[in-house]
Structures are given as structure tokens and as C-alpha cells.
Design a protein around this motif. Structure first.
Motif, PDB file in Angstrom:
ATOM      1  N   ASP A 248      -3.830   3.784 -12.241  1.00 52.72           N
ATOM      2  CA  ASP A 248      -4.479   4.863 -11.490  1.00 52.72           C
ATOM      3  C   ASP A 248      -5.616   4.317 -10.627  1.00 52.72           C
ATOM      4  OD1 ASP A 248      -2.832   6.838 -12.491  1.00 52.72           O
ATOM      5  OD2 ASP A 248      -4.237   7.503 -14.042  1.00 52.72           O
ATOM      6  N   PHE A 249      -6.462   3.489 -11.241  1.00 52.84           N
ATOM      7  CA  PHE A 249      -7.617   2.954 -10.528  1.00 52.84           C
ATOM      8  C   PHE A 249      -7.180   2.067  -9.361  1.00 52.84           C
ATOM      9  CE2 PHE A 249     -10.932  -0.295  -9.932  1.00 52.84           C
ATOM     10  CZ  PHE A 249     -12.045   0.513  -9.725  1.00 52.84           C
ATOM     11  N   ASN A 250      -6.223   1.181  -9.600  1.00 57.60           N
ATOM     12  CA  ASN A 250      -5.784   0.271  -8.541  1.00 57.60           C
ATOM     13  C   ASN A 250      -5.007   0.996  -7.446  1.00 57.60           C
ATOM     14  OD1 ASN A 250      -7.042  -1.935  -9.633  1.00 57.60           O
ATOM     15  ND2 ASN A 250      -5.225  -2.732 -10.658  1.00 57.60           N
ATOM     16  N   ALA A 251      -4.291   2.051  -7.803  1.00 58.95           N
ATOM     17  CA  ALA A 251      -3.618   2.858  -6.777  1.00 58.95           C
ATOM     18  C   ALA A 251      -4.655   3.509  -5.868  1.00 58.95           C
ATOM     19  CB  ALA A 251      -2.732   3.920  -7.427  1.00 58.95           C
ATOM     20  N   CYS A 252      -5.726   3.980  -6.466  1.00 57.08           N
ATOM     21  CA  CYS A 252      -6.812   4.572  -5.692  1.00 57.08           C
ATOM     22  C   CYS A 252      -7.424   3.526  -4.757  1.00 57.08           C
ATOM     23  CB  CYS A 252      -7.860   5.137  -6.643  1.00 57.08           C
ATOM     24  SG  CYS A 252      -9.324   5.833  -5.830  1.00 57.08           S
ATOM     25  N   MET A 253      -7.664   2.334  -5.273  1.00 61.09           N
ATOM     26  CA  MET A 253      -8.237   1.284  -4.426  1.00 61.09           C
ATOM     27  C   MET A 253      -7.287   0.879  -3.307  1.00 61.09           C
ATOM     28  SD  MET A 253     -10.705  -1.369  -6.386  1.00 61.09           S
ATOM     29  CE  MET A 253      -9.436  -2.264  -7.287  1.00 61.09           C
ATOM     30  N   MET A 254      -5.987   0.827  -3.595  1.00 58.16           N
ATOM     31  CA  MET A 254      -5.012   0.461  -2.562  1.00 58.16           C
ATOM     32  C   MET A 254      -5.099   1.417  -1.384  1.00 58.16           C
ATOM     33  SD  MET A 254      -3.074  -2.247  -3.270  1.00 58.16           S
ATOM     34  CE  MET A 254      -1.383  -2.163  -2.708  1.00 58.16           C
ATOM     35  N   ALA A 255      -5.277   2.690  -1.665  1.00 59.38           N
ATOM     36  CA  ALA A 255      -5.344   3.698  -0.609  1.00 59.38           C
ATOM     37  C   ALA A 255      -6.629   3.590   0.205  1.00 59.38           C
ATOM     38  CB  ALA A 255      -5.227   5.097  -1.212  1.00 59.38           C
ATOM     39  N   LYS A 256      -7.618   2.852  -0.318  1.00 63.12           N
ATOM     40  CA  LYS A 256      -8.926   2.755   0.338  1.00 63.12           C
ATOM     41  C   LYS A 256      -9.270   1.328   0.736  1.00 63.12           C
ATOM     42  CE  LYS A 256     -10.576   6.726  -2.360  1.00 63.12           C
ATOM     43  NZ  LYS A 256     -10.698   7.654  -1.233  1.00 63.12           N
ATOM     44  N   ARG A 257      -8.256   0.451   0.830  1.00 64.70           N
ATOM     45  CA  ARG A 257      -8.390  -0.921   1.319  1.00 64.70           C
ATOM     46  C   ARG A 257      -8.988  -1.896   0.320  1.00 64.70           C
ATOM     47  NH1 ARG A 257      -4.748  -1.314   4.855  1.00 64.70           N
ATOM     48  NH2 ARG A 257      -5.751  -3.157   5.789  1.00 64.70           N
ATOM     49  N   SER A 258      -9.113  -1.530  -0.922  1.00 61.76           N
ATOM     50  CA  SER A 258      -9.440  -2.482  -2.003  1.00 61.76           C
ATOM     51  C   SER A 258     -10.681  -3.331  -1.725  1.00 61.76           C
ATOM     52  CB  SER A 258      -8.228  -3.376  -2.285  1.00 61.76           C
ATOM     53  OG  SER A 258      -7.131  -2.632  -2.741  1.00 61.76           O
TER      54      SER A 258
ATOM     55  N   ILE B 144       0.837  -1.197   0.000  1.00 61.47           N
ATOM     56  CA  ILE B 144       0.000   0.000   0.000  1.00 61.47           C
ATOM     57  C   ILE B 144       0.876   1.253   0.000  1.00 61.47           C
ATOM     58  CG2 ILE B 144      -1.644   1.334   1.385  1.00 61.47           C
ATOM     59  CD1 ILE B 144      -2.813  -1.401   2.303  1.00 61.47           C
ATOM     60  N   ALA B 145       1.972   1.211   0.754  1.00 59.96           N
ATOM     61  CA  ALA B 145       2.872   2.364   0.826  1.00 59.96           C
ATOM     62  C   ALA B 145       3.662   2.546  -0.466  1.00 59.96           C
ATOM     63  CB  ALA B 145       3.830   2.196   2.005  1.00 59.96           C
ATOM     64  N   ASP B 146       3.965   1.449  -1.168  1.00 59.88           N
ATOM     65  CA  ASP B 146       4.841   1.500  -2.337  1.00 59.88           C
ATOM     66  C   ASP B 146       4.093   1.781  -3.637  1.00 59.88           C
ATOM     67  OD1 ASP B 146       7.701   1.125  -3.000  1.00 59.88           O
ATOM     68  OD2 ASP B 146       6.978  -0.482  -4.296  1.00 59.88           O
ATOM     69  N   TYR B 147       2.852   1.355  -3.735  1.00 58.67           N
ATOM     70  CA  TYR B 147       2.126   1.430  -5.003  1.00 58.67           C
ATOM     71  C   TYR B 147       2.007   2.853  -5.559  1.00 58.67           C
ATOM     72  CZ  TYR B 147      -0.962  -0.451  -8.606  1.00 58.67           C
ATOM     73  OH  TYR B 147      -1.489  -0.854  -9.806  1.00 58.67           O
ATOM     74  N   PRO B 148       1.884   3.893  -4.723  1.00 56.79           N
ATOM     75  CA  PRO B 148       1.753   5.247  -5.289  1.00 56.79           C
ATOM     76  C   PRO B 148       2.907   5.694  -6.185  1.00 56.79           C
ATOM     77  CG  PRO B 148       1.073   5.251  -2.999  1.00 56.79           C
ATOM     78  CD  PRO B 148       1.668   3.895  -3.263  1.00 56.79           C
ATOM     79  N   GLN B 149       4.050   4.979  -6.148  1.00 53.97           N
ATOM     80  CA  GLN B 149       5.153   5.328  -7.058  1.00 53.97           C
ATOM     81  C   GLN B 149       4.814   5.030  -8.518  1.00 53.97           C
ATOM     82  OE1 GLN B 149       9.393   4.515  -5.832  1.00 53.97           O
ATOM     83  NE2 GLN B 149       8.375   2.986  -4.556  1.00 53.97           N
TER      84      GLN B 149
ATOM     85  N   ALA C 262      -7.212  -7.553 -10.263  1.00 52.40           N
ATOM     86  CA  ALA C 262      -7.037  -8.359 -11.473  1.00 52.40           C
ATOM     87  C   ALA C 262      -8.126  -8.049 -12.497  1.00 52.40           C
ATOM     88  CB  ALA C 262      -7.064  -9.845 -11.108  1.00 52.40           C
ATOM     89  N   CYS C 263      -9.350  -7.864 -12.035  1.00 53.24           N
ATOM     90  CA  CYS C 263     -10.459  -7.557 -12.953  1.00 53.24           C
ATOM     91  C   CYS C 263     -10.314  -6.162 -13.549  1.00 53.24           C
ATOM     92  CB  CYS C 263     -11.786  -7.699 -12.224  1.00 53.24           C
ATOM     93  SG  CYS C 263     -12.249  -9.424 -11.891  1.00 53.24           S
ATOM     94  N   ALA C 264      -9.781  -5.223 -12.766  1.00 54.59           N
ATOM     95  CA  ALA C 264      -9.530  -3.887 -13.308  1.00 54.59           C
ATOM     96  C   ALA C 264      -8.499  -3.954 -14.430  1.00 54.59           C
ATOM     97  CB  ALA C 264      -9.059  -2.949 -12.204  1.00 54.59           C
ATOM     98  N   ILE C 265      -7.443  -4.731 -14.214  1.00 55.36           N
ATOM     99  CA  ILE C 265      -6.427  -4.910 -15.262  1.00 55.36           C
ATOM    100  C   ILE C 265      -7.055  -5.527 -16.500  1.00 55.36           C
ATOM    101  CG2 ILE C 265      -4.300  -6.137 -15.877  1.00 55.36           C
ATOM    102  CD1 ILE C 265      -3.603  -6.037 -12.833  1.00 55.36           C
ATOM    103  N   ASP C 266      -7.871  -6.555 -16.283  1.00 58.56           N
ATOM    104  CA  ASP C 266      -8.482  -7.303 -17.371  1.00 58.56           C
ATOM    105  C   ASP C 266      -9.439  -6.438 -18.181  1.00 58.56           C
ATOM    106  OD1 ASP C 266      -9.024  -9.831 -18.741  1.00 58.56           O
ATOM    107  OD2 ASP C 266     -10.983  -9.751 -17.772  1.00 58.56           O
ATOM    108  N   GLN C 267     -10.200  -5.600 -17.511  1.00 55.19           N
ATOM    109  CA  GLN C 267     -11.241  -4.845 -18.202  1.00 55.19           C
ATOM    110  C   GLN C 267     -10.776  -3.491 -18.720  1.00 55.19           C
ATOM    111  OE1 GLN C 267     -15.108  -4.773 -16.435  1.00 55.19           O
ATOM    112  NE2 GLN C 267     -14.978  -6.861 -15.683  1.00 55.19           N
ATOM    113  N   LEU C 268      -9.919  -2.818 -17.964  1.00 55.99           N
ATOM    114  CA  LEU C 268      -9.487  -1.479 -18.388  1.00 55.99           C
ATOM    115  C   LEU C 268      -8.400  -1.545 -19.446  1.00 55.99           C
ATOM    116  CD1 LEU C 268      -9.518   0.394 -14.958  1.00 55.99           C
ATOM    117  CD2 LEU C 268     -11.311   0.237 -16.684  1.00 55.99           C
TER     118      LEU C 268
END
Length: 238
Positions: A148-158, A80-85, A134-140
């Protein structure tokens, strides 16, 4: 003066051609009719995806991109701390890198009565979070969009609330991603990322490879990637 045939006529003559000859003819036809710039095949591959009477689809793959691989899991504090890079690096260096992300982490798989069972390090909530990623990767599909979307989810506990909030923020259909994560496709994707992760001998996450080499944990991702681009582009100095 060279006469150009219609695409329909060209397709009829291409049916029995060798694949390599087809590639040359179609590439030449594209250049003559549409004025698409010539592709430098020393640094890129042009793959013909589909041909019909009205269109030619093609994809250019650059062979000189720096490969960046991220192995992670959705509820790991360090992940969670690393993904924003990653989003800003993708935005700045998208022309120079090929980023692949693997939302699986330290999960384990086993077979039970012909079914593949996945146990995640932080429990079922993390498995579901990994499926959302995984579904975000698959669909987007577009790397900037899903990072961007998954970084946002990581910050909000997915979780589902995170998917809804991030979907609204990034104009993404969160319902489709949640439906995927709750169904067979989500499990299939999680198993796929598990198989890919098992090929790499890592024992911690986040685990980042830059051109196959483990990134120094103390080095910013941007610096590590820029050091692997020869020569470094102007974006590395900005």
C-alpha cells in the motif's frame, strides 16, 4: 490424567534434546497449555522462533502459496502504471499468495575500489526512490502495509515528499524510512535486490512471475494468480 509441567521446567529438560524432538515436545506443550489449534503439517511448516520462560514464538509457513515476484523500478512509467494492481490482489488473496517485490529494475552494478556502485536506468533520483521502496519493505515487513505504502509513493514519484504524504496517509513513520534510504542500510538493501534481480534473466520491467512463469502482460494480475490456485478460492469469483 496427564500432568503438565511449567514452561520453565520444560525448558530445563529441553536443553540437550535433539532439535526434532524439541519441535515435537514444544508443539505438544503449546497445544496442551494454550489450546492453539493443530497445524496440518502436510500444507504448513511450524518454525519455533524463540523460547524463554514466559513465551513461545512460532511462525507458520504455508508451502502451497502461489509465489508472485515483481521486479520493477520506481520511475519507470510502465511500472508506475502496473503497480496499482498489487494492493487489491494482496488484500483479496493474501491467504493464497507469497508476494515478493524487488525495487531495482534495469539498474546496473559494478565494483570500484572495493565499493559496489549502482547506476539506475533513470538516474540517481530513481536509485533513491528504489531505496525508499526497499526500506519500506525492510521496516514495515507486513506485505499489505508496504505494498500500500509503495503504491502510494509510485503514484507520487517516489521521493521524500511522496514518503511524507504516504506516511501521513497510511500512518507510517516516513522519517525512519527516509533515514534508512539515505544511509548505509538503504544502499545495502539496493545491492541485495540487485543481486536477487540478476538471478532472473529479464530485459524489461515490470517483470512479473507467477509460480515461476512469466505473466502475460495483457492478463490482469488477479486473473493470472487465480488461475494458479487449485482449486480457485471463492475470492476469485467475487
Amino acid at each position: 490424567m496427564i500432568k503438565t509441567a511449567s514452561l520453565t521446567q520444560l525448558n530445563k529438560h529441553m536443553v540437550t534434546m535433539d532439535k526434532s524432538i524439541l519441535y515435537i515436545v514444544v508443539s505438544t506443550f503449546i497445544l496442551c497449555v494454550t489450546g492453539v489449534p493443530h497445524f496440518d503439517t502436510t500444507s504448513a511448516n511450524v518454525n519455533i522462533i524463540a523460547i524463554d520462560d514466559s513465551r513461545i514464538e512460532y511462525k507458520v509457513t504455508n508451502n502451497n502459496l502461489v509465489k508472485v515476484d515483481l521486479f520493477y523500478e520506481s520511475l519507470c512509467p510502465d511500472c508506475i502504471a502496473d503497480y496499482p494492481q498489487f494492493p487489491p490482489v494482496v488484500k483479496k488473496l493474501h491467504n493464497y499468495i507469497n508476494l515478493q517485490t524487488y525495487p531495482y529494475g534495469n539498474a546496473k552494478m559494478y565494483e570500484d575500489n572495493g565499493k559496489t556502485i549502482v547506476k539506475c536506468q533513470h538516474g540517481e533520483r530513481e536509485c533513491y526512490g528504489n531505496k525508499l521502496h526497499a526500506c519500506a519493505i525492510d521496516q514495515l515487513k507486513d506485505v499489505q502495509k508496504y505494498v500500500d505504502f509503495n503504491a502510494c509513493m509510485m503514484a507520487k514519484r517516489s521521493d521524500d515528499d511522496a514518503a511524507d504524504e504516504c506516511g501521513e496517509l497510511y500512518k507510517v513513520d516516513a522519517n525512519a524510512i527516509k533515514t534508512c534510504a539515505k544511509g548505509a542500510r538503504g544502499h545495502e538493501l539496493l545491492v541485495y535486490y540487485g543481486r536477487e534481480s540478476e538471478k532472473i534473466n529479464y530485459n524489461y520491467v515490470p517483470y512479473v512471475l507467477v509460480d515461476g512463469q512469466v505473466k502475460d502482460d495483457d492478463k490482469p494480475l488477479l486473473d493470472a494468480v487465480c488461475e494458479s490456485i487449485h482449486p480457485p478460492p471463492k475470492e476469485c469469483d467475487e
